[in-house]
Design a protein around this motif. Structure first.
Motif, PDB file in Angstrom:
ATOM      1  N   TYR A 185       0.978  -1.342  -0.098  1.00 37.29           N
ATOM      2  CA  TYR A 185       0.006  -0.011  -0.066  1.00 37.29           C
ATOM      3  C   TYR A 185       0.884   1.320   0.110  1.00 37.29           C
ATOM      4  N   ASN A 186       0.392   2.405  -0.427  1.00 31.93           N
ATOM      5  CA  ASN A 186       0.972   3.566  -0.601  1.00 31.93           C
ATOM      6  C   ASN A 186       0.669   4.334   0.960  1.00 31.93           C
ATOM      7  N   SER A 192      -2.441  10.723   4.459  1.00 35.99           N
ATOM      8  CA  SER A 192      -3.053  11.781   3.905  1.00 35.99           C
ATOM      9  C   SER A 192      -4.463  11.888   4.222  1.00 35.99           C
ATOM     10  N   LYS A 193      -5.128  10.533   4.375  1.00 33.80           N
ATOM     11  CA  LYS A 193      -6.497  10.397   4.535  1.00 33.80           C
ATOM     12  C   LYS A 193      -7.079  10.047   6.118  1.00 33.80           C
ATOM     13  N   ALA A 208     -10.131   1.584  -0.321  1.00 34.50           N
ATOM     14  CA  ALA A 208     -10.195   1.597  -1.837  1.00 34.50           C
ATOM     15  C   ALA A 208     -11.039   2.840  -2.073  1.00 34.50           C
ATOM     16  N   ARG A 209     -12.274   2.928  -1.616  1.00 31.22           N
ATOM     17  CA  ARG A 209     -12.982   3.795  -1.800  1.00 31.22           C
ATOM     18  C   ARG A 209     -12.805   5.239  -1.609  1.00 31.22           C
ATOM     19  N   VAL A 210     -12.167   5.366  -0.423  1.00 29.69           N
ATOM     20  CA  VAL A 210     -11.734   6.608   0.076  1.00 29.69           C
ATOM     21  C   VAL A 210     -10.229   7.034  -0.633  1.00 29.69           C
ATOM     22  N   LEU A 211      -9.536   6.411  -1.285  1.00 28.81           N
ATOM     23  CA  LEU A 211      -8.366   6.762  -1.950  1.00 28.81           C
ATOM     24  C   LEU A 211      -8.491   6.732  -3.243  1.00 28.81           C
ATOM     25  N   ALA A 295      -3.570   2.563  -5.254  1.00 28.41           N
ATOM     26  CA  ALA A 295      -3.368   2.650  -3.747  1.00 28.41           C
ATOM     27  C   ALA A 295      -2.932   1.366  -3.052  1.00 28.41           C
ATOM     28  N   MET A 296      -3.588   0.471  -3.469  1.00 33.84           N
ATOM     29  CA  MET A 296      -2.977  -1.041  -2.936  1.00 33.84           C
ATOM     30  C   MET A 296      -2.993  -2.013  -3.960  1.00 33.84           C
TER      31      MET A 296
END
Length: 454
Positions: A185-186, A192-193, A208-211, A295-296
């Motif tokens: 994952y990043n 940041s979130k 996944a939804r947020v990023l 992101a992942m």
């Protein structure tokens, strides 16, 4: 406890008669798992016709032996095989080991490879996986190596490693590595979130939804129809408590409810647009994550060396594969093995070479799994010699949190693997619904098993 003892404790849990050519040609549908390589040419020969032109031909000097090793590896890994051949020649001056390159795409899909065995011109040495070894053995392509595994050699290999290359009581290849899957994952995106890396399926979907954003997918998981696709999706099925077949391979292992759970989760991910449906490169390549495309990414230990070198400045972390609520942590153990062409004129010397390289002193195997790439060794003595190499950086996460939760890549019949692959393709591209897919997969596997009993 020494690290060697630690690993040992954690791991306790044809005769040379020619077969009919039609059996060899029947094997040409075989697709090989690619786990740790790209498809760029490292400067070696890339035309598969080298198999027909250069192998199976005696060198001009009658006392000289020329072995051909077919490799899809690139960069440092390809250089290792060339170096290995040179080292062997120092001790065996009459033997030259030539490393021939084949692109990963050809190794995946090109039937010329198997056709070359049928014509008697296949490479002397080549790579197999648990997902493909049974098909090669059934076609009579692999040279039995059982008699070369003396008791002390057997004792040094983990039982699971030898099981992965054993078919009907015979050892048909030498394991060279054990590779595990995790979720990369990043770290910068997550930070940041204000969210933590996921431990459950629900958390993975929410991350996944947020990023997800324009140009950045939430999750990258293999979508291409291949044996590697099965390799990366099977752990998620296992985490539900289901399997395609029972442990003895004789009966259906799927429970409709459990299989439906996996299909339903990923149906939701697809419908929300959270999966990377069109990755820019093979999903074995961690560059997808390192370049900011996702992101992942579900990928394996083979990417650690790239993250330590080429992508050392990228903010990438790794965690065990997330599990369903209440599920047990499970990953899959794969890795390549080297087989010997049963039909090679120099099968005996080829077998001596691979045993010399990966079944004797630990220095060569250790170099492969620690310097050239990162993987776990299938041998206890090599793990002991590796010591703290397994405890630095991202390696420590795999060692402490993933190693010991693995199940070996299964030797499913090609028909059963194909059924699972088809179910995934229907899920990904044809709007397959969870209940229908679970029912169809169960019925198809059950019908196959019943047919084989007749």
């Amino acid at each position: 406890m020494s690290i060697g003892s630690f690993f040992t404790a954690r791991k306790k849990t044809r005769s040379k008669h020619s077969l009919r050519t039609r059996k060899l040609l029947a094997a040409c549908g075989l697709v090989l798992l690619l786990a740790s390589c790209g498809s760029s040419d490292p400067g070696a020969k890339s035309d598969l016709d080298i198999l027909l032109k250069n192998t199976g031909v005696a060198p001009s000097d009658p006392d000289r032996i020329e072995l051909h090793l077919l490799s899809f590896h690139t960069g440092r890994e390809f250089e290792f095989w060339s170096w290995l051949g040179e080292e062997y020649a120092k001790e065996h001056p009459h033997v030259e080991v030539k490393v021939d390159f084949i692109s990963s795409d050809d190794y995946f899909t090109d039937n010329k490879l198997l056709a070359s065995f049928a014509s008697g011109h296949g490479p002397d040495l080549f790579f197999v996986s648990p997902g493909t070894i049974r098909r090669f053995e059934d076609a009579g392509i692999l040279e039995p190596l059982t008699s070369r595994f003396a008791p002390d050699i057997r004792e040094d290999f983990y039982t699971s490693a030898l099981d992965s290359v054993t078919v009907n009581g015979e050892i048909y290849a030498v394991p060279i590595e054990t590779e595990l899957l995790g979720l990369y994952y990043n770290k910068e995106l997550f930070s940041s979130k204000g969210i933590q890396p996921p431990t459950t399926w629900k958390e993975m979907a929410e991350a996944a939804r947020v990023l997800k954003s324009p140009g950045v997918s939430g999750l990258t998981l293999e979508t291409f129809k291949s044996v590697y696709q099965n390799f990366t999706w099977l752990p998620f099925l296992w985490q539900t408590g289901a399997d395609l077949v029972t442990e003895d391979g004789e009966a259906l292992g799927l429970d409709g409810t459990e299989a439906k759970e996996m299909f339903a989760f990923f149906r939701g991910m697809i419908d929300q647009g959270l999966l990377n449906m069109h990755p820019s490169r093979p999903t074995t390549d961690i560059g997808i994550l390192a370049s900011g495309e996702t992101a992942m990414q579900v990928s394996g230990t083979w990417n650690i060396r790239m993250l330590e070198t080429m992508y050392a400045d990228r903010p990438i972390g790794v965690v065990p594969l997330p599990v369903p609520e209440g599920g047990d942590r499970v990953t899959i153990a794969g890795g390549w093995k080297i087989g010997v062409n049963h039909y090679s004129k120099y099968a005996d010397e080829a077998a001596k070479f691979v045993m010399w390289a990966f079944a004797e002193k630990p220095d060569i195997p250790l170099r492969w799994v620690s310097e050239v790439k990162f993987a776990y060794s299938p041998r206890k003595s090599v793990m002991e010699a590796g010591g703290e190499l397994y405890q630095k950086g991202l390696r420590k996460v795999f060692t402490d949190e993933v190693f010991g939760t693995e199940r070996p890549e299964p030797q499913y019949p090609a028909e059963i693997s194909g059924i699972f692959t088809e179910s995934l393709q229907q899920l990904l591209y044809n709007g397959g619904q969870p209940g229908d897919l679970a029912e169809w997969t169960s019925e198809a596997i059950d019908n196959y098993l019943k047919d084989t009993e007749k």
